[in-house]
Scaffold this motif. Structure first.
Motif, PDB file in Angstrom:
ATOM      1  N   LEU A 114       0.804  -1.229   0.000  1.00 19.96           N
ATOM      2  CA  LEU A 114       0.000   0.000   0.000  1.00 19.96           C
ATOM      3  C   LEU A 114       0.834   1.275   0.000  1.00 19.96           C
ATOM      4  CD1 LEU A 114      -3.264  -0.515   2.064  1.00 19.96           C
ATOM      5  CD2 LEU A 114      -2.975   0.028  -0.359  1.00 19.96           C
ATOM      6  N   ARG A 115       1.983   1.239   0.684  1.00 20.38           N
ATOM      7  CA  ARG A 115       2.817   2.456   0.675  1.00 20.38           C
ATOM      8  C   ARG A 115       3.240   2.786  -0.752  1.00 20.38           C
ATOM      9  NH1 ARG A 115       5.420   0.599   5.281  1.00 20.38           N
ATOM     10  NH2 ARG A 115       7.101  -0.192   3.966  1.00 20.38           N
ATOM     11  N   PHE A 116       3.605   1.740  -1.501  1.00 17.77           N
ATOM     12  CA  PHE A 116       4.013   1.899  -2.908  1.00 17.77           C
ATOM     13  C   PHE A 116       2.807   2.322  -3.753  1.00 17.77           C
ATOM     14  CE2 PHE A 116       4.676   0.085  -7.169  1.00 17.77           C
ATOM     15  CZ  PHE A 116       5.947   0.557  -7.480  1.00 17.77           C
ATOM     16  N   SER A 117       1.679   1.623  -3.542  1.00 14.66           N
ATOM     17  CA  SER A 117       0.478   1.862  -4.355  1.00 14.66           C
ATOM     18  C   SER A 117      -0.119   3.242  -4.115  1.00 14.66           C
ATOM     19  CB  SER A 117      -0.592   0.805  -4.038  1.00 14.66           C
ATOM     20  OG  SER A 117      -0.080  -0.480  -4.278  1.00 14.66           O
ATOM     21  N   ALA A 118       0.042   3.741  -2.884  1.00  9.65           N
ATOM     22  CA  ALA A 118      -0.578   5.025  -2.535  1.00  9.65           C
ATOM     23  C   ALA A 118       0.121   6.197  -3.223  1.00  9.65           C
ATOM     24  CB  ALA A 118      -0.567   5.217  -1.020  1.00  9.65           C
ATOM     25  N   GLN A 119       1.349   5.989  -3.701  1.00  7.25           N
ATOM     26  CA  GLN A 119       2.047   7.077  -4.410  1.00  7.25           C
ATOM     27  C   GLN A 119       1.490   7.181  -5.826  1.00  7.25           C
ATOM     28  OE1 GLN A 119       6.335   6.504  -4.046  1.00  7.25           O
ATOM     29  NE2 GLN A 119       6.003   5.608  -2.018  1.00  7.25           N
ATOM     30  N   ARG A 120       0.967   8.356  -6.110  1.00  6.46           N
ATOM     31  CA  ARG A 120       0.224   8.526  -7.363  1.00  6.46           C
ATOM     32  C   ARG A 120       1.041   8.172  -8.602  1.00  6.46           C
ATOM     33  NH1 ARG A 120      -3.761  12.949  -6.918  1.00  6.46           N
ATOM     34  NH2 ARG A 120      -4.994  11.224  -6.161  1.00  6.46           N
ATOM     35  N   GLN A 121       2.353   8.416  -8.554  1.00  8.47           N
ATOM     36  CA  GLN A 121       3.160   8.138  -9.766  1.00  8.47           C
ATOM     37  C   GLN A 121       3.264   6.636 -10.031  1.00  8.47           C
ATOM     38  OE1 GLN A 121       4.539   9.260  -6.920  1.00  8.47           O
ATOM     39  NE2 GLN A 121       6.590   8.410  -6.572  1.00  8.47           N
ATOM     40  N   ASN A 122       2.877   5.805  -9.072  1.00  8.09           N
ATOM     41  CA  ASN A 122       2.968   4.348  -9.254  1.00  8.09           C
ATOM     42  C   ASN A 122       1.684   3.714  -9.777  1.00  8.09           C
ATOM     43  OD1 ASN A 122       5.613   4.272  -8.424  1.00  8.09           O
ATOM     44  ND2 ASN A 122       5.092   3.992  -6.266  1.00  8.09           N
ATOM     45  N   ARG A 123       0.671   4.523 -10.044  1.00  3.85           N
ATOM     46  CA  ARG A 123      -0.568   3.907 -10.528  1.00  3.85           C
ATOM     47  C   ARG A 123      -1.191   4.734 -11.655  1.00  3.85           C
ATOM     48  NH1 ARG A 123      -2.389   6.269  -5.362  1.00  3.85           N
ATOM     49  NH2 ARG A 123      -4.111   7.645  -5.884  1.00  3.85           N
ATOM     50  N   LEU A 124      -2.132   4.081 -12.347  1.00  4.34           N
ATOM     51  CA  LEU A 124      -2.832   4.736 -13.452  1.00  4.34           C
ATOM     52  C   LEU A 124      -4.320   4.586 -13.230  1.00  4.34           C
ATOM     53  CD1 LEU A 124      -1.473   3.711 -16.983  1.00  4.34           C
ATOM     54  CD2 LEU A 124      -1.404   5.963 -15.940  1.00  4.34           C
ATOM     55  N   PRO A 125      -5.131   5.575 -13.615  1.00  8.37           N
ATOM     56  CA  PRO A 125      -6.582   5.332 -13.628  1.00  8.37           C
ATOM     57  C   PRO A 125      -6.906   4.265 -14.675  1.00  8.37           C
ATOM     58  CG  PRO A 125      -6.052   7.478 -14.613  1.00  8.37           C
ATOM     59  CD  PRO A 125      -4.763   6.919 -14.088  1.00  8.37           C
ATOM     60  N   ALA A 126      -7.925   3.469 -14.403  1.00  7.18           N
ATOM     61  CA  ALA A 126      -8.245   2.336 -15.292  1.00  7.18           C
ATOM     62  C   ALA A 126      -8.489   2.790 -16.733  1.00  7.18           C
ATOM     63  CB  ALA A 126      -9.458   1.589 -14.758  1.00  7.18           C
ATOM     64  N   TRP A 127      -9.085   3.984 -16.921  1.00  3.38           N
ATOM     65  CA  TRP A 127      -9.384   4.426 -18.299  1.00  3.38           C
ATOM     66  C   TRP A 127      -8.110   4.696 -19.091  1.00  3.38           C
ATOM     67  CZ3 TRP A 127      -7.240   9.062 -19.361  1.00  3.38           C
ATOM     68  CH2 TRP A 127      -7.085   9.979 -18.300  1.00  3.38           C
ATOM     69  N   ALA A 128      -6.967   4.900 -18.390  1.00  2.00           N
ATOM     70  CA  ALA A 128      -5.709   5.207 -19.093  1.00  2.00           C
ATOM     71  C   ALA A 128      -4.948   3.944 -19.511  1.00  2.00           C
ATOM     72  CB  ALA A 128      -4.829   6.085 -18.204  1.00  2.00           C
ATOM     73  N   LEU A 129      -5.417   2.777 -19.076  1.00  2.00           N
ATOM     74  CA  LEU A 129      -4.804   1.525 -19.531  1.00  2.00           C
ATOM     75  C   LEU A 129      -5.264   1.239 -20.961  1.00  2.00           C
ATOM     76  CD1 LEU A 129      -5.517  -0.489 -16.267  1.00  2.00           C
ATOM     77  CD2 LEU A 129      -3.229  -0.038 -17.160  1.00  2.00           C
ATOM     78  N   ASP A 130      -4.468   0.487 -21.709  1.00  2.00           N
ATOM     79  CA  ASP A 130      -4.889   0.103 -23.069  1.00  2.00           C
ATOM     80  C   ASP A 130      -5.719  -1.182 -23.029  1.00  2.00           C
ATOM     81  OD1 ASP A 130      -3.474   2.238 -24.285  1.00  2.00           O
ATOM     82  OD2 ASP A 130      -1.622   1.106 -24.010  1.00  2.00           O
ATOM     83  N   THR A 131      -5.239  -2.159 -22.252  1.00  2.00           N
ATOM     84  CA  THR A 131      -5.907  -3.462 -22.209  1.00  2.00           C
ATOM     85  C   THR A 131      -5.855  -4.019 -20.790  1.00  2.00           C
ATOM     86  OG1 THR A 131      -5.318  -3.930 -24.506  1.00  2.00           O
ATOM     87  CG2 THR A 131      -5.895  -5.824 -23.147  1.00  2.00           C
ATOM     88  N   LEU A 132      -6.984  -4.526 -20.330  1.00  2.00           N
ATOM     89  CA  LEU A 132      -7.033  -5.218 -19.039  1.00  2.00           C
ATOM     90  C   LEU A 132      -7.304  -6.694 -19.272  1.00  2.00           C
ATOM     91  CD1 LEU A 132      -8.123  -2.184 -18.308  1.00  2.00           C
ATOM     92  CD2 LEU A 132      -8.804  -3.275 -16.184  1.00  2.00           C
ATOM     93  N   ILE A 133      -6.480  -7.535 -18.667  1.00  2.00           N
ATOM     94  CA  ILE A 133      -6.708  -8.988 -18.658  1.00  2.00           C
ATOM     95  C   ILE A 133      -7.435  -9.279 -17.351  1.00  2.00           C
ATOM     96  CG2 ILE A 133      -5.601 -11.253 -18.671  1.00  2.00           C
ATOM     97  CD1 ILE A 133      -4.950  -9.832 -21.208  1.00  2.00           C
ATOM     98  N   VAL A 134      -8.659  -9.788 -17.470  1.00  2.00           N
ATOM     99  CA  VAL A 134      -9.563  -9.860 -16.320  1.00  2.00           C
ATOM    100  C   VAL A 134      -9.881 -11.319 -15.978  1.00  2.00           C
ATOM    101  CG1 VAL A 134     -11.860  -9.153 -15.534  1.00  2.00           C
ATOM    102  CG2 VAL A 134     -10.578  -7.656 -17.051  1.00  2.00           C
ATOM    103  N   PRO A 135      -9.735 -11.716 -14.698  1.00  2.00           N
ATOM    104  CA  PRO A 135     -10.111 -13.081 -14.327  1.00  2.00           C
ATOM    105  C   PRO A 135     -11.633 -13.222 -14.279  1.00  2.00           C
ATOM    106  CG  PRO A 135      -9.501 -11.847 -12.365  1.00  2.00           C
ATOM    107  CD  PRO A 135      -9.302 -10.918 -13.533  1.00  2.00           C
ATOM    108  N   LEU A 136     -12.130 -14.436 -14.317  1.00  2.00           N
ATOM    109  CA  LEU A 136     -13.578 -14.647 -14.222  1.00  2.00           C
ATOM    110  C   LEU A 136     -13.853 -16.051 -13.701  1.00  2.00           C
ATOM    111  CD1 LEU A 136     -14.163 -16.525 -16.941  1.00  2.00           C
ATOM    112  CD2 LEU A 136     -13.993 -14.329 -18.076  1.00  2.00           C
ATOM    113  N   VAL A 137     -15.105 -16.266 -13.312  1.00  2.00           N
ATOM    114  CA  VAL A 137     -15.504 -17.593 -12.809  1.00  2.00           C
ATOM    115  C   VAL A 137     -16.163 -18.402 -13.926  1.00  2.00           C
ATOM    116  CG1 VAL A 137     -16.999 -18.816 -11.176  1.00  2.00           C
ATOM    117  CG2 VAL A 137     -15.707 -16.830 -10.423  1.00  2.00           C
ATOM    118  N   GLY A 138     -16.953 -17.710 -14.775  1.00  2.00           N
ATOM    119  CA  GLY A 138     -17.620 -18.402 -15.872  1.00  2.00           C
ATOM    120  C   GLY A 138     -17.791 -17.467 -17.057  1.00  2.00           C
ATOM    121  N   PHE A 139     -17.950 -18.052 -18.251  1.00  2.00           N
ATOM    122  CA  PHE A 139     -18.182 -17.235 -19.453  1.00  2.00           C
ATOM    123  C   PHE A 139     -19.026 -18.041 -20.424  1.00  2.00           C
ATOM    124  CE2 PHE A 139     -14.556 -19.811 -20.577  1.00  2.00           C
ATOM    125  CZ  PHE A 139     -14.590 -19.986 -21.947  1.00  2.00           C
TER     126      PHE A 139
END
Length: 203
Positions: A114-139
């Motif tokens: 959390l100390r690392f994650s809380a620093q804004r330069q270490n994260r991006l808002p989700a809309w700024a990502l190009d692609t998310l690989i998402v886990p799931l239970v069923g499809f």
């Protein structure tokens, strides 16, 4: 009454599908992960991405991490979901480098601390990502996703229902997690595709 019945059906299906993937041996898991990553490498959504979110698997989830060396070689920035502190079931997306300090969260999943994650330069808002690989239970064959039940991704990606920049969302799963059809809820965030160890289905 309808929704009560519907909820218990969903719970039973989740339990069944979790059991399916947990029944796979270590060897089957490793093979499936390698086949999954071969399929992922062929997707245009992965090829053109410069910022990709992966996840660390738990409870028999298919493992997208064999993709990591290939992404690094292509100079792609990799992010991981982190449980956002003091918020109702939402995620931060935090940069994942060889030196990122990691801890186990309350679900026993490794994530950047959390100390690392809380620093804004270490994260991006989700809309700024190009692609998310998402886990799931069923499809299903229409790339509808059944999540874990906590709504973490649906809440974190609620902006996908509105105009504005949007990442590509790719669900990943074992082929044994495919069902004939899934009910779609209004808050479900649509995926572009679901990739399994046996191929790809698109919306």
């Amino acid at each position: 009454m309808e929704s009560l019945h519907h909820d218990s059906d969903k719970r039973a299906l989740r339990r069944f599908l979790r059991h399916q993937r947990q029944a796979l041996s270590q060897h089957e898991q490793r093979l499936a992960a390698n086949h999954l990553c071969q399929h992922l490498k062929t997707l245009p959504e992965i090829h053109r991405a410069r910022r990709v979110s992966l996840y660390l698997p738990i409870n028999g989830e298919i493992d997208p991490m064999p993709l990591l060396p290939w992404l690094r070689k292509r100079k792609v920035e990799v992010y991981l979901p982190v449980l956002r502190p003091f918020s109702m079931n939402t995620l931060w997306f935090v940069t994942y480098r060889p030196d990122t300090p990691m801890v186990k969260n309350r679900f026993g999943i490794w994530e950047p601390d959390l100390r690392f994650s809380a620093q804004r330069q270490n994260r991006l808002p989700a809309w700024a990502l190009d692609t998310l690989i998402v886990p799931l239970v069923g499809f299903d064959a229409n790339a509808n996703r059944m999540g874990m039940g906590g709504g973490f991704y649906d809440r974190s990606l609620a902006f996908m229902h509105h105009p504005g920049p949007k990442p590509s969302l790719i669900g990943v799963a074992h082929a044994c997690q495919q069902v004939v059809s899934l009910p779609v809820e209004p808050w479900d965030v649509p995926l572009q595709a679901v990739v399994s160890d046996q191929g790809c289905v698109r919306r």
